[in-house]
Design a protein around this motif. Sequence first.
Motif, PDB file in Angstrom:
ATOM      1  N   UNK A   1     -31.595  19.662 -33.633  1.00 30.91           N
ATOM      2  CA  UNK A   1     -32.368  20.860 -33.973  1.00 30.91           C
ATOM      3  C   UNK A   1     -33.819  20.526 -33.664  1.00 30.91           C
ATOM      4  N   UNK A   2     -34.404  21.277 -32.721  1.00 30.39           N
ATOM      5  CA  UNK A   2     -35.673  20.873 -32.122  1.00 30.39           C
ATOM      6  C   UNK A   2     -36.840  21.756 -32.534  1.00 30.39           C
ATOM      7  N   UNK A   3     -37.996  21.147 -32.615  1.00 31.54           N
ATOM      8  CA  UNK A   3     -39.318  21.713 -32.860  1.00 31.54           C
ATOM      9  C   UNK A   3     -39.444  22.217 -34.294  1.00 31.54           C
ATOM     10  N   UNK A   4     -38.863  23.374 -34.630  1.00 33.66           N
ATOM     11  CA  UNK A   4     -38.773  23.755 -36.045  1.00 33.66           C
ATOM     12  C   UNK A   4     -37.437  23.245 -36.546  1.00 33.66           C
ATOM     13  N   UNK A   5     -37.307  21.958 -36.604  1.00 29.25           N
ATOM     14  CA  UNK A   5     -36.049  21.325 -36.998  1.00 29.25           C
ATOM     15  C   UNK A   5     -36.267  19.857 -37.286  1.00 29.25           C
ATOM     16  N   UNK A   6     -35.275  19.195 -37.864  1.00 35.48           N
ATOM     17  CA  UNK A   6     -35.455  17.828 -38.351  1.00 35.48           C
ATOM     18  C   UNK A   6     -35.197  16.725 -37.336  1.00 35.48           C
ATOM     19  N   UNK A   7     -34.757  17.078 -36.104  1.00 38.86           N
ATOM     20  CA  UNK A   7     -34.320  16.034 -35.182  1.00 38.86           C
ATOM     21  C   UNK A   7     -35.312  15.691 -34.082  1.00 38.86           C
ATOM     22  N   UNK A   8     -35.981  16.701 -33.533  1.00 41.84           N
ATOM     23  CA  UNK A   8     -36.880  16.504 -32.397  1.00 41.84           C
ATOM     24  C   UNK A   8     -38.159  17.277 -32.670  1.00 41.84           C
ATOM     25  N   UNK A   9     -39.309  16.631 -32.472  1.00 39.17           N
ATOM     26  CA  UNK A   9     -40.573  17.309 -32.739  1.00 39.17           C
ATOM     27  C   UNK A   9     -41.267  17.717 -31.454  1.00 39.17           C
ATOM     28  N   UNK A  10     -42.047  18.771 -31.581  1.00 33.41           N
ATOM     29  CA  UNK A  10     -42.895  19.247 -30.498  1.00 33.41           C
ATOM     30  C   UNK A  10     -44.039  18.266 -30.300  1.00 33.41           C
ATOM     31  N   UNK A  11     -44.411  18.009 -29.040  1.00 29.08           N
ATOM     32  CA  UNK A  11     -45.496  17.058 -28.785  1.00 29.08           C
ATOM     33  C   UNK A  11     -46.849  17.615 -29.210  1.00 29.08           C
ATOM     34  N   UNK A  12     -46.932  18.941 -29.443  1.00 30.75           N
ATOM     35  CA  UNK A  12     -48.155  19.520 -29.977  1.00 30.75           C
ATOM     36  C   UNK A  12     -48.889  20.440 -29.034  1.00 30.75           C
ATOM     37  N   UNK A  13     -48.376  20.599 -27.798  1.00 32.62           N
ATOM     38  CA  UNK A  13     -49.001  21.505 -26.840  1.00 32.62           C
ATOM     39  C   UNK A  13     -47.969  21.859 -25.775  1.00 32.62           C
ATOM     40  N   UNK A  14     -48.304  22.856 -24.968  1.00 31.76           N
ATOM     41  CA  UNK A  14     -47.402  23.263 -23.895  1.00 31.76           C
ATOM     42  C   UNK A  14     -48.031  23.007 -22.532  1.00 31.76           C
ATOM     43  N   UNK A  15     -48.971  22.080 -22.495  1.00 35.69           N
ATOM     44  CA  UNK A  15     -49.716  21.808 -21.270  1.00 35.69           C
ATOM     45  C   UNK A  15     -49.272  20.524 -20.578  1.00 35.69           C
ATOM     46  N   UNK A  16     -48.242  19.852 -21.130  1.00 38.59           N
ATOM     47  CA  UNK A  16     -47.788  18.604 -20.529  1.00 38.59           C
ATOM     48  C   UNK A  16     -48.585  17.391 -20.957  1.00 38.59           C
ATOM     49  N   UNK A  17     -49.471  17.566 -21.955  1.00 37.42           N
ATOM     50  CA  UNK A  17     -50.273  16.454 -22.465  1.00 37.42           C
ATOM     51  C   UNK A  17     -49.390  15.496 -23.268  1.00 37.42           C
ATOM     52  N   UNK A  18     -49.589  14.206 -23.072  1.00 38.32           N
ATOM     53  CA  UNK A  18     -48.827  13.207 -23.835  1.00 38.32           C
ATOM     54  C   UNK A  18     -49.792  12.221 -24.491  1.00 38.32           C
ATOM     55  N   UNK A  19     -49.321  11.560 -25.520  1.00 37.46           N
ATOM     56  CA  UNK A  19     -50.147  10.591 -26.237  1.00 37.46           C
ATOM     57  C   UNK A  19     -50.063   9.214 -25.585  1.00 37.46           C
ATOM     58  N   UNK A  20     -51.098   8.433 -25.785  1.00 29.48           N
ATOM     59  CA  UNK A  20     -51.096   7.055 -25.307  1.00 29.48           C
ATOM     60  C   UNK A  20     -50.021   6.253 -26.031  1.00 29.48           C
ATOM     61  N   UNK A  21     -49.862   6.516 -27.319  1.00 30.01           N
ATOM     62  CA  UNK A  21     -48.841   5.847 -28.130  1.00 30.01           C
ATOM     63  C   UNK A  21     -48.009   6.918 -28.824  1.00 30.01           C
ATOM     64  N   UNK A  22     -46.797   7.128 -28.336  1.00 28.90           N
ATOM     65  CA  UNK A  22     -45.924   8.160 -28.913  1.00 28.90           C
ATOM     66  C   UNK A  22     -44.903   7.475 -29.820  1.00 28.90           C
ATOM     67  N   UNK A  23     -45.191   7.533 -31.113  1.00 27.54           N
ATOM     68  CA  UNK A  23     -44.299   6.913 -32.085  1.00 27.54           C
ATOM     69  C   UNK A  23     -43.150   7.848 -32.454  1.00 27.54           C
ATOM     70  N   UNK A  24     -41.950   7.296 -32.526  1.00 25.00           N
ATOM     71  CA  UNK A  24     -40.796   8.057 -33.023  1.00 25.00           C
ATOM     72  C   UNK A  24     -40.698   7.976 -34.534  1.00 25.00           C
ATOM     73  N   UNK A  25     -41.320   6.964 -35.129  1.00 29.87           N
ATOM     74  CA  UNK A  25     -41.339   6.800 -36.583  1.00 29.87           C
ATOM     75  C   UNK A  25     -42.657   7.367 -37.100  1.00 29.87           C
ATOM     76  N   UNK A  26     -42.561   8.474 -37.837  1.00 32.25           N
ATOM     77  CA  UNK A  26     -43.755   9.203 -38.278  1.00 32.25           C
ATOM     78  C   UNK A  26     -43.582   9.631 -39.733  1.00 32.25           C
ATOM     79  N   UNK A  27     -44.643  10.074 -40.386  1.00 32.53           N
ATOM     80  CA  UNK A  27     -44.505  10.580 -41.752  1.00 32.53           C
ATOM     81  C   UNK A  27     -43.535  11.751 -41.816  1.00 32.53           C
TER      82      UNK A  27
END
Length: 474
Positions: free
Chosen positions: A198-224
């Motif tokens: 269940x993605x984005x508004x769901x408990x399994x997969x989160x949205x990266x935070x934008x729809x522009x293809x921007x990614x983080x330098x450090x993308x952690x899978x373990x988050x609050x």
Amino acid sequence: MDQTIQAAALVTPSERQLVWQEMEFYGFIHYTVNTFTNLEWGHGSEDPAVFNPAELDASQWVEVCKSAGMKGLILTCKHHDGFCLWPSRYTDHSVKSSPWKAGKGDLVREVADACRAGGIRFGIYLSPWDLHEPTYGDSEAYNAYFLNQLRELLTEYGDIFCVWFDGACGEGPNGKRQVYDWDRYYRLIRELQPNAVISVCGPDVRWCGNEAGHTRTAEWSVVPASMRDNEKIQENSQQADDGEFAKRIHSQDDDLGSRDVIRDAGELVWYPAEVNTSIRPGWFYHAEEDDRVKTLDELLNVYVRSVGGNAAFLLNLPPDRRGLIHENDAKRMGELGQAIRNMFPVDLCAKATAAASSELDDRHGADKLFDGNSDTFWRPLEGMEQAELIIDLQEKQSFDAIILMEQIRLGQRIESFVLTWKDGEEWKALDQGTVVGYKRICRFGKVSARYIKLTITASRWFPTLRSFQAYLSH
């Protein structure tokens, strides 16, 4: 040892999350009445008669996806306008009221069947916001309506790998704000499609935070754990198609999982990121955008930063009014698939050996990096947060990319690393990075060497590595 960091190292993915992560790259199909009205967001008042694609071919959509190397496809079964691409029993605002196939068509079935026939997986997008349904805003009544439609999609179209929800939310026709019953939605999905993420508004997969293809330098899978509620908060939801939402990038959110962030966060969860963007400026087809398809370099960069940055890549392809993915988009997808294959043609580590500064035992030796087995891995002794691996390619080889993969079944642990190559007696810099996670793609100028050194400069409790690969692009 910091107990919080040790606990963070023990947060692991579910089986459904692991299977999803291994898909890496999959497609989004946005198609509805908007395609025929030239809108991004419909109003809910569109006449179903406008929906009448003359050449619709779901198998063409699937073949275009496959040409780029995608492993699945998510269909927008209902967007915010409320028009359903299947003949729902609960509304007439659907394909059954359209002239397409004389009202006998079911686009969800056609796409699901085409995916299975083509050997890729099928997923669904169902908008919680519905600008057509009169019960929207009467929370109890609309939630019952939504659950009925969700049940139809979960029971009548075979296995589904993903249910994709967004958090768009506005007032209903009665002037009331709908309160979505997310927990009931989730329970139904777990009951009927337990393997679906269940993605984005769901408990399994989160949205990266934008729809522009921007990614983080450090993308952690373990988050609050609080991250799971971010996209569901109504005051932060998208309520208008204002053109700015897709571009928003919150720099203050660049750090979601470092030691400083998680130390005071309380509960931690495995909540990996998905990067989503469209091949065109819009999410639905607009003829005036036929010459604005993203360049090959743009798409390759997003692919490397997302799939190669511990995230998945969801790329939108909007079919046109004919019901086909436009020739320009299809051509670019074929080019993308070929470019990816050219980037990683032959693994130069097939005959390599490795020496590690520490190994737990023979079952976790450095030789496991090259055995092609996703279940085996190297790891050092407990508490050894820094380590070194020297890879011997057996002869001098030229390469311009290295792929690292952690054994994420044991969590995400590597915090920073350095890659060097041996030039005579001197070790020279190749690349350095932060997290590895499921996959880290490191690209650099071509070098020729026999020996490569990976120095893990920081990790949580102890690092793991399941694979080390080296490539020379064509």
